[in-house]
Motif scaffolding. Structure first.
Motif, PDB file in Angstrom:
ATOM      1  N   PRO A 118       0.814  -1.220   0.000  1.00 25.92           N
ATOM      2  CA  PRO A 118       0.000   0.000   0.000  1.00 25.92           C
ATOM      3  C   PRO A 118       0.850   1.273   0.000  1.00 25.92           C
ATOM      4  N   ALA A 119       1.916   1.274   0.791  1.00 21.19           N
ATOM      5  CA  ALA A 119       2.791   2.448   0.826  1.00 21.19           C
ATOM      6  C   ALA A 119       3.554   2.598  -0.482  1.00 21.19           C
ATOM      7  N   THR A 120       3.970   1.472  -1.083  1.00 16.99           N
ATOM      8  CA  THR A 120       4.673   1.511  -2.367  1.00 16.99           C
ATOM      9  C   THR A 120       3.790   2.129  -3.450  1.00 16.99           C
ATOM     10  N   ILE A 121       2.566   1.657  -3.542  1.00 19.40           N
ATOM     11  CA  ILE A 121       1.643   2.154  -4.555  1.00 19.40           C
ATOM     12  C   ILE A 121       1.355   3.640  -4.332  1.00 19.40           C
ATOM     13  N   GLU A 122       1.099   4.006  -3.089  1.00 18.63           N
ATOM     14  CA  GLU A 122       0.771   5.405  -2.783  1.00 18.63           C
ATOM     15  C   GLU A 122       1.925   6.338  -3.125  1.00 18.63           C
ATOM     16  N   LYS A 123       3.152   5.913  -2.794  1.00 21.97           N
ATOM     17  CA  LYS A 123       4.301   6.789  -3.032  1.00 21.97           C
ATOM     18  C   LYS A 123       4.570   6.956  -4.524  1.00 21.97           C
ATOM     19  N   LEU A 124       4.520   5.867  -5.274  1.00 23.64           N
ATOM     20  CA  LEU A 124       4.745   5.952  -6.718  1.00 23.64           C
ATOM     21  C   LEU A 124       3.665   6.788  -7.402  1.00 23.64           C
ATOM     22  N   GLN A 125       2.401   6.501  -7.090  1.00 26.41           N
ATOM     23  CA  GLN A 125       1.304   7.219  -7.722  1.00 26.41           C
ATOM     24  C   GLN A 125       1.296   8.695  -7.333  1.00 26.41           C
ATOM     25  N   SER A 126       1.560   8.975  -6.079  1.00 24.22           N
ATOM     26  CA  SER A 126       1.580  10.359  -5.611  1.00 24.22           C
ATOM     27  C   SER A 126       2.648  11.173  -6.336  1.00 24.22           C
ATOM     28  N   TYR A 127       3.811  10.567  -6.528  1.00 22.37           N
ATOM     29  CA  TYR A 127       4.902  11.309  -7.181  1.00 22.37           C
ATOM     30  C   TYR A 127       4.656  11.471  -8.677  1.00 22.37           C
ATOM     31  N   PHE A 128       4.411  10.371  -9.368  1.00 22.11           N
ATOM     32  CA  PHE A 128       4.328  10.446 -10.824  1.00 22.11           C
ATOM     33  C   PHE A 128       3.054  11.136 -11.308  1.00 22.11           C
ATOM     34  N   SER A 129       2.000  11.127 -10.511  1.00 25.71           N
ATOM     35  CA  SER A 129       0.779  11.831 -10.908  1.00 25.71           C
ATOM     36  C   SER A 129       0.967  13.343 -10.880  1.00 25.71           C
ATOM     37  N   ARG A 130       1.976  13.807 -10.168  1.00 27.03           N
ATOM     38  CA  ARG A 130       2.262  15.252 -10.127  1.00 27.03           C
ATOM     39  C   ARG A 130       3.209  15.694 -11.226  1.00 27.03           C
ATOM     40  N   THR A 131       3.750  14.748 -11.966  1.00 30.46           N
ATOM     41  CA  THR A 131       4.612  15.090 -13.094  1.00 30.46           C
ATOM     42  C   THR A 131       3.752  15.264 -14.341  1.00 30.46           C
ATOM     43  N   ARG A 132       4.365  15.711 -15.414  1.00 27.52           N
ATOM     44  CA  ARG A 132       3.649  15.869 -16.681  1.00 27.52           C
ATOM     45  C   ARG A 132       4.043  14.762 -17.654  1.00 27.52           C
ATOM     46  N   LEU A 133       4.363  13.603 -17.076  1.00 25.92           N
ATOM     47  CA  LEU A 133       4.779  12.469 -17.884  1.00 25.92           C
ATOM     48  C   LEU A 133       3.613  11.544 -18.178  1.00 25.92           C
ATOM     49  N   ARG A 134       3.707  10.817 -19.253  1.00 21.17           N
ATOM     50  CA  ARG A 134       2.856   9.661 -19.474  1.00 21.17           C
ATOM     51  C   ARG A 134       3.556   8.475 -18.805  1.00 21.17           C
ATOM     52  N   TYR A 135       2.859   7.763 -17.955  1.00 17.80           N
ATOM     53  CA  TYR A 135       3.526   6.711 -17.187  1.00 17.80           C
ATOM     54  C   TYR A 135       2.553   5.582 -16.894  1.00 17.80           C
ATOM     55  N   ASP A 136       3.114   4.401 -16.648  1.00 15.49           N
ATOM     56  CA  ASP A 136       2.341   3.304 -16.086  1.00 15.49           C
ATOM     57  C   ASP A 136       3.193   2.576 -15.060  1.00 15.49           C
ATOM     58  N   LEU A 137       2.505   1.990 -14.085  1.00 15.44           N
ATOM     59  CA  LEU A 137       3.150   1.248 -13.001  1.00 15.44           C
ATOM     60  C   LEU A 137       2.852  -0.228 -13.230  1.00 15.44           C
ATOM     61  N   ILE A 138       3.871  -0.999 -13.598  1.00 20.11           N
ATOM     62  CA  ILE A 138       3.685  -2.407 -13.924  1.00 20.11           C
ATOM     63  C   ILE A 138       4.133  -3.257 -12.734  1.00 20.11           C
ATOM     64  N   PHE A 139       3.170  -3.829 -12.039  1.00 17.32           N
ATOM     65  CA  PHE A 139       3.466  -4.705 -10.914  1.00 17.32           C
ATOM     66  C   PHE A 139       3.449  -6.151 -11.411  1.00 17.32           C
ATOM     67  N   VAL A 140       4.584  -6.824 -11.238  1.00 17.57           N
ATOM     68  CA  VAL A 140       4.700  -8.223 -11.663  1.00 17.57           C
ATOM     69  C   VAL A 140       4.619  -9.096 -10.420  1.00 17.57           C
ATOM     70  N   ASN A 141       3.464  -9.710 -10.218  1.00 12.21           N
ATOM     71  CA  ASN A 141       3.264 -10.573  -9.057  1.00 12.21           C
ATOM     72  C   ASN A 141       3.837 -11.953  -9.340  1.00 12.21           C
ATOM     73  N   ASP A 142       4.926 -12.275  -8.645  1.00 15.35           N
ATOM     74  CA  ASP A 142       5.658 -13.513  -8.900  1.00 15.35           C
ATOM     75  C   ASP A 142       5.113 -14.653  -8.036  1.00 15.35           C
ATOM     76  N   ALA A 143       3.809 -14.966  -8.243  1.00 18.59           N
ATOM     77  CA  ALA A 143       3.140 -16.057  -7.521  1.00 18.59           C
ATOM     78  C   ALA A 143       3.241 -15.880  -6.007  1.00 18.59           C
ATOM     79  N   SER A 144       2.932 -14.671  -5.540  1.00 15.19           N
ATOM     80  CA  SER A 144       2.952 -14.414  -4.096  1.00 15.19           C
ATOM     81  C   SER A 144       1.930 -15.292  -3.384  1.00 15.19           C
ATOM     82  N   THR A 145       2.253 -15.669  -2.149  1.00 15.98           N
ATOM     83  CA  THR A 145       1.342 -16.497  -1.359  1.00 15.98           C
ATOM     84  C   THR A 145       0.624 -15.692  -0.284  1.00 15.98           C
TER      85      THR A 145
END
Length: 267
Positions: free
Chosen positions: A76-103
């Motif tokens: 939750p903190a990872t997502i919030e920090k990335l989204q909070s920062y990049f949403s304030r930039t004027r970049l086109r961006y995407d956040l690609i989370f690769v879930n490696d079969a988490s349990t």
């Protein structure tokens, strides 16, 4: 190959506690696959960071690839920090989370966030294949002009990620991070890091000091070169170094992590 010293970068390799036999086998395969030796040019500096231009809206689009394995406690903190920062930039961006079969609950956390954050993309792997494979899968689906790799615990400043992206956007194919600051590691991890870095410096001519850093940025054409080369995802950083026409290693501040917890991967 152009080697530009003292600038930012992608590193998708952590050998700090890795099996030496696995590393040696991967090196043998890579040496066979990349038998072309490139000359090094060490005096082609790109200038100080302060001279970098401010990115405008149409200058850059980035894909940030984050491999995930049992990171529910910090996601939750990872997502919030990335989204909070990049949403304030004027970049086109995407956040690609690769879930490696988490349990743990990592998958559901990402799925829930993706319902409200349209920039999030989820790649869910059915079997756990390790960080290198997860990164490779993320690179292959990334669509940005520049692809950034970073661990789930975000072990650097967001401004460092932006500097990496800027440098790759300016033409450096591979921008690698070199960790500075208060790096919280056990004595065993520190020893493994020193041995690994020494091993690679002895075996290869690349002017890289921190092979274990997991932060970096890659230009799109290098990703496509990696795709067409077809090398198995074992030591991606070394693959990228062999394939890159230019690379650079730059200090990144690793004192400001979102949590005392580290990435759940072990090497």
């Amino acid at each position: 190959r152009t080697n530009t010293l003292n600038r930012p970068a992608i590193c998708a390799l952590d050998i700090q506690t890795g099996c030496m036999a696995c590393i040696t086998g991967a090196i043998d395969n890579l040496c066979t696959a990349h038998a072309v030796k490139r000359s090094q040019q060490e005096n082609n500096c790109l200038g100080p960071f302060g001279a970098l231009p401010i990115l405008m809206q149409d200058d850059l689009d980035v894909s940030i690839v984050i491999p995930i394995y049992n990171n529910a406690s910090i996601l939750p903190a990872t997502i919030e920090k990335l989204q909070s920062y990049f949403s304030r930039t004027r970049l086109r961006y995407d956040l690609i989370f690769v879930n490696d079969a988490s349990t743990d609950a990592s998958l559901s956390i990402i799925e829930t966030a993706a319902q409200t954050i349209t920039n999030i993309k989820l790649l869910n792997l059915a079997m756990n294949g390790g960080q290198q494979r997860a990164l490779m899968q993320g690179f292959m689906v990334a669509g940005g002009k520049v692809v950034i790799a970073v661990d789930a615990d975000l072990p650097c400043e967001m401004t460092d990620l932006m500097r990496l992206a800027q440098m790759a956007n300016e033409g450096v194919e591979l921008v690698l991070g070199k960790r500075t600051g208060d790096i919280r590691r056990t004595w065993l991890r520190r020893l493994g890091s020193k041995i690994g870095n020494l091993l690679f410096r002895l075996l290869f001519e690349f002017q890289i000091q921190d092979f274990g850093c997991g932060i970096g940025a890659i230009r799109r054409q290098l990703i496509e070169r990696l795709r067409s080369h077809g090398v198995p995802a074992r030591l991606i950083k070394l693959d990228l170094l062999f394939l890159a026409e230019s690379y650079v290693e730059v200090d990144v501040n690793t004192t400001n992590t979102i949590s005392q917890n580290r990435s759940s991967y072990s090497f």
